[in-house]
Design an enzyme around this catalytic site. Structure first.
Site, mmCIF file in Angstrom:
data_model
loop_
_atom_site.group_PDB
_atom_site.id
_atom_site.type_symbol
_atom_site.label_atom_id
_atom_site.label_comp_id
_atom_site.label_asym_id
_atom_site.label_seq_id
_atom_site.Cartn_x
_atom_site.Cartn_y
_atom_site.Cartn_z
ATOM 1 N N SER A 376 0.862 -1.104 -0.006
ATOM 2 C CA SER A 376 -0.002 0.032 0.017
ATOM 3 C C SER A 376 0.805 1.084 -0.032
ATOM 4 O O SER A 376 2.001 1.380 0.123
ATOM 5 C CB SER A 376 -0.789 0.033 1.107
ATOM 6 O OG SER A 376 -0.118 -0.031 2.524
ATOM 7 N N TYR A 377 0.167 2.313 -0.034
ATOM 8 C CA TYR A 377 0.956 3.721 -0.090
ATOM 9 C C TYR A 377 1.956 3.884 1.110
ATOM 10 O O TYR A 377 1.618 3.684 2.139
ATOM 11 C CB TYR A 377 -0.067 4.732 0.028
ATOM 12 C CG TYR A 377 0.654 5.959 -0.487
ATOM 13 C CD1 TYR A 377 1.018 6.507 -1.816
ATOM 14 C CD2 TYR A 377 0.676 7.269 0.392
ATOM 15 C CE1 TYR A 377 1.579 7.524 -2.101
ATOM 16 C CE2 TYR A 377 1.040 8.479 -0.040
ATOM 17 C CZ TYR A 377 1.576 8.621 -1.201
ATOM 18 O OH TYR A 377 2.225 9.668 -1.636
#
Length: 898
Positions: A376-377
């Protein structure tokens, strides 16, 4: 009767019309009405332009949203692709165009009239005119966005979901909005997402919002503050100190509102080490014999004694007692907590301390894993998962891993634990693995970082490690001692996070109260207190987070900057040792104005910037308040710079005493000294003037030849090996003699009409690979003669082993200048024992085979494409016509040269 219907396809194809019989309406009415509706449908399909932050991200998003049914074409700038497909938007048919930028579209800079360090007082930079410039002129991103945005109806922004991403949103909109179709209602949408998975991207498309202008403005404020403050201090102290000292060994003596407090932490620890005075102390270490045969070394309750005579008394007292008696046995169950969910700072800290990966490199790898959909980010402050986050789904993906898959399977069977409640910053979920990976897929550091992220996630949903700590207390005379050990009862998360495992202490023998054991030895150990060690990157990151220096995204940049500027050196164990330059700078700031190096001021500014992002304070008021403070601090710094200079005098060598004599000054005819330390330069002690030189290469005297304009002796700068070289006049390099020249040009770019070293005299042809370059003969390259472009890195090797190569006054029909080539009789490749020949290297049948093309490696700005924007001059002032070699013919010849 017929009915015309339209099938809306999901592929990148036009809608398909179907014609069938219809009995409902009269023939003329139904056909005309439906034909008009179909035509309206076909010619009023709306166009939606979607923009991501990176090309790879755009491709992934388009693939998910189009279900893989898209067509792809290269964009106008060649760097960004455009993915097209048909679908529905706002419940109506639409054509989608998905593309990207490459980071920031624009960057903030001063107006060009303020970029001359010699002509502009640094104080003026606090009020100087600023403007937005293309962040990368080569990419021509604004032109590309305007081309793709022309005539579109809607824009969907898929930039990274942080403050920088919001700022880029508005840079994109500034390019696209003027050329969009004018429509009533909402036309600009913002997609919010945290991972590059089909589920996340589809969900983001269903809940489009608006870009956040407040967050974008907070980034604008930070950029302007950092530009004005950093440039003013950096220009002043660079010119001041490099004009006085020759061995600073740093191209810039820079100041940064975040960079300098970061350096301050490292120097503070260095000062603590230097100020530390070790003290000697003594420790009693009695050893007792357990009936099982094990020897037990006991820990003294007093820990240590700083007086040796007192320690000896205690030793004699203990020795006089032959037995040690167990006066108590305690057992206590303890737990080691599972880790919090992973955020950026913790990832950077652990990567440095555990994986030996620096913060800058770690962020680059994490960004790549994110754009590839593996995690994820990676820029988040949050360590708390939202209630609706699919933890079990993420965990289930890791079952296939050969290393931790069995642990994950057992955890799912048993039932995973709820993650600890962490900090919710309201930005992105914690860093999480989004799909399984194997070492063969990623390899090297990318796999090691992914492995750490995956294990951290698994550990965060596992159970705590539990162990039993047993402590046996002993009495020997009047003194008290202890012996302790640990026994793991439930390993929990440490079964997968092995580096956090509690050691199972097998050396703990069974003991009961009132047991007595024989004392075999009583040692009196002499020790010394030890100083703290240099800060590690991991410790520095923690300090920066604690004091609010930088953001989770910028912390690696600030640490990298102090390393690149030669303020600190990275030692083994990723420890940061300040250099003499870094130490003197921090001590100098402390002597003049300690707030310049303390973290408190930047932390206060960051708080104000966050208030802009939240829409609670006015942009201009924050900016002007901060600039007002630093303007006054800068004025005081300039007035009291001699206080810092006193420290420099002790640590560094005066410029007049540095370097070795090399070339003569054109003003006083005395030898100037060549300063080899960064930045390399020539200094005339008699005139007290310093002349910059090209960097990242070697400098040598050019046969004592002089520039006809100023009488300065020329030097030759070269990158060595197969690289490029050019002659340089030190004075012209710093003070361009002609309007079309600029600072930093060598003789191969000089437009002097008669100088034997200029482009006008040595230029041969236009470059085939850049817009403004010329191929210029390198007169210093023999016997491996070559022509080199004076703008880009193209090199044409010619006439190996020739004794002499010179440029004539004559031109070929193709527009190139003819060359004279001389060989010795023994090495001449010319037919019929010829040793001399005149001809064009592109057209002459004897010279063409003696030419080959290659590329040099050169990072010097002298050789960047597009530097000469002031209009192209050919060799025409001397010959009446320029080098007009057609580009198509050059391209054909490029394939011939090998």
């Amino acid at each position: 009767m017929v009915r015309i219907s339209v099938e809306q396809t999901t592929a990148a194809k036009p809608p398909v019309c179907h014609v069938e019989e219809c009995q409902k309406f009269p023939r003329s009415q139904s056909f005309e009405a439906l034909f008009t509706a179909t035509r309206h449908h076909l010619f009023t399909m709306k166009t939606v332009l979607m923009v991501a932050e990176k090309p790879s991200l755009a491709q992934s998003i388009a693939k998910f949203l189009s279900k893989g049914q898209m067509s792809t074409r290269k964009g106008l700038n060649g760097a960004c692709s455009v993915h097209e497909y048909n679908g529905q938007f706002n419940k109506e048919p639409a054509k989608f165009k998905m593309t990207s930028v490459c980071g920031h579209v624009m960057s903030l800079d001063f107006h060009h009239k303020f970029n001359n360090w010699d002509a502009v007082d640094p104080q003026e930079l606090f009020t100087a005119t600023t403007l937005k410039k293309e962040a990368n002129e080569k990419l021509q991103m604004p032109k590309f966005l305007k081309h793709e945005g022309k005539g579109v109806d809607y824009v969907v922004l898929w930039l990274d979901c942080d403050k920088e991403g919001e700022n880029i949103c508005f840079e994109v909109l500034d390019c696209i909005k003027p050329v969009m179709n004018k429509r009533a209602g909402k036309t600009v949408f913002r997609a919010k997402f945290s991972a590059i998975t089909e589920t996340d991207i589809s969900a983001a498309m269903q809940r489009l919002g608006d870009p956040n202008q407040n967050e974008a403005r907070s980034v604008d404020a930070r950029q302007e503050l950092d530009l004005r403050i950093g440039c003013a201090f950096t220009r002043f102290q660079t010119k001041y100190f490099q004009g006085k000292y020759g061995d600073l060994d740093s191209a810039l003596i820079s100041y940064g509102p975040c960079q300098t407090p970061t350096l301050g932490f490292c120097v503070k620890r260095h000062d603590q080490i230097q100020a530390f005075k070790p003290e000697t102390y003594w420790v009693l270490k009695p050893q007792v014999h357990h009936p099982s045969g094990q020897l037990m070394t006991l820990e003294w309750e007093r820990a240590r004694v700083f007086d040796k005579e007192v320690a000896v008394v205690f030793q004699k007292m203990v020795k006089s007692s032959k037995l040690a008696t167990v006066i108590g046995v305690s057992k206590k169950e303890k737990a080691k907590q599972r880790p919090l969910a992973l955020n950026t700072v913790e990832m950077l800290r652990c990567a440095s301390s555990g994986l030996n990966i620096g913060p800058q490199q770690c962020m680059q790898i994490a960004e790549r894993l994110y754009t590839q959909g593996y995690i994820s980010y990676p820029r988040t402050e949050t360590t708390h998962y939202p209630e609706n986050f699919d933890l079990k789904g993420v965990l289930r993906q890791q079952q296939s891993n050969p290393v931790w898959g069995s642990f994950v399977h057992d955890l799912l069977e048993k039932g995973m634990n709820k993650p600890r409640k962490g900090h919710d910053a309201g930005d992105h979920p914690p860093i999480t693995p989004m799909k399984p990976a194997k070492e063969a897929e990623l390899g090297g550091d990318a796999w090691r970082l992914y492995e750490f992220i995956a294990i951290s996630f698994i550990a965060s949903v596992s159970y705590d490690c539990k162990y039993m700590q047993t402590t046996v207390n002993f009495g020997i005379g009047q003194e008290r001692f202890s012996f302790s050990g640990k026994t793991v009862t439930s390993p929990g998360f440490t079964s997968v996070m092995l580096w956090q495992a509690v050691s199972n202490d097998e050396r703990m023998p069974p003991c009961q109260k009132d047991d007595t054991y024989e004392i075999t030895e009583v040692k009196l150990e002499e020790r010394q207190t030890s100083p703290p060690d240099y800060l590690t990157e991991s410790e520095l990151i923690s300090l920066m987070e604690k004091h609010g220096i930088g953001t989770d995204a910028s912390i690696p940049v600030h640490i990298n900057n102090i390393c690149e500027r030669n303020y600190v050196q990275v030692l083994s164990g990723r420890k940061l040792c300040p250099t003499p330059l870094g130490i003197v700078l921090v001590h100098g700031y402390q002597k003049i104005d300690s707030q310049l190096v303390l973290p408190t001021m930047r932390s206060a500014v960051e708080q104000q910037l966050n208030l802009i992002a939240l829409g609670k304070v006015d942009f201009d008021s924050v900016l002007q308040h901060a600039l007002g403070i630093f303007t006054r601090k800068f004025a005081y710094f300039v007035q009291t710079i001699t206080s810092m200079d006193e420290l420099f005098e002790v640590s560094f060598t005066k410029l007049k005493d540095s370097g070795k004599p090399m070339s003569r000054c054109g003003k006083c005819n005395r030898y100037m000294k060549y300063i080899n330390a960064k930045p390399s330069r020539l200094h005339c002690a008699h005139c007290n003037e310093t002349y910059s030189l090209p960097q990242n290469g070697t400098i040598k005297l050019f046969q004592e030849l002089k520039c006809p304009l100023d009488d300065f002796e020329l030097v030759v700068w070269s990158t060595g090996g197969k690289g490029k070289s050019t002659s340089v006049c030190p004075f012209c390099y710093n003070h361009p003699p002609f309007p079309e020249m600029h600072k930093g040009m060598g003789c191969n770019q000089c437009t002097h009409p008669t100088c034997a070293h200029s482009e006008e005299s040595l230029g041969v042809a236009d470059c085939s690979e850049c817009e403004n370059g010329s191929l210029v003969l390198d007169p210093t390259s023999g016997p491996k003669w070559k022509l080199a472009c004076n703008k880009c890195n193209l090199v044409v090797h010619v006439f190996d082993d020739a004794t002499k190569v010179s440029v004539t006054d004559q031109e070929c029909d193709c527009g190139s200048t003819l060359l004279n080539v001389d060989y010795s009789r023994t090495k001449s490749p010319l037919p019929e024992d010829k040793t001399q020949h005149q001809g064009c290297i592109f057209c002459d049948p004897l010279l063409k085979p003696l030419v080959k093309l290659s590329h040099a490696v050169s990072k010097h700005p002298m050789y960047k494409v597009g530097r000469g924007r002031g209009g192209r001059r050919g060799r025409g002032s001397k010959r009446g016509k320029g080098r007009g070699r057609p580009k198509d013919k050059m391209s054909q010849l490029a394939s011939y040269f090998v």
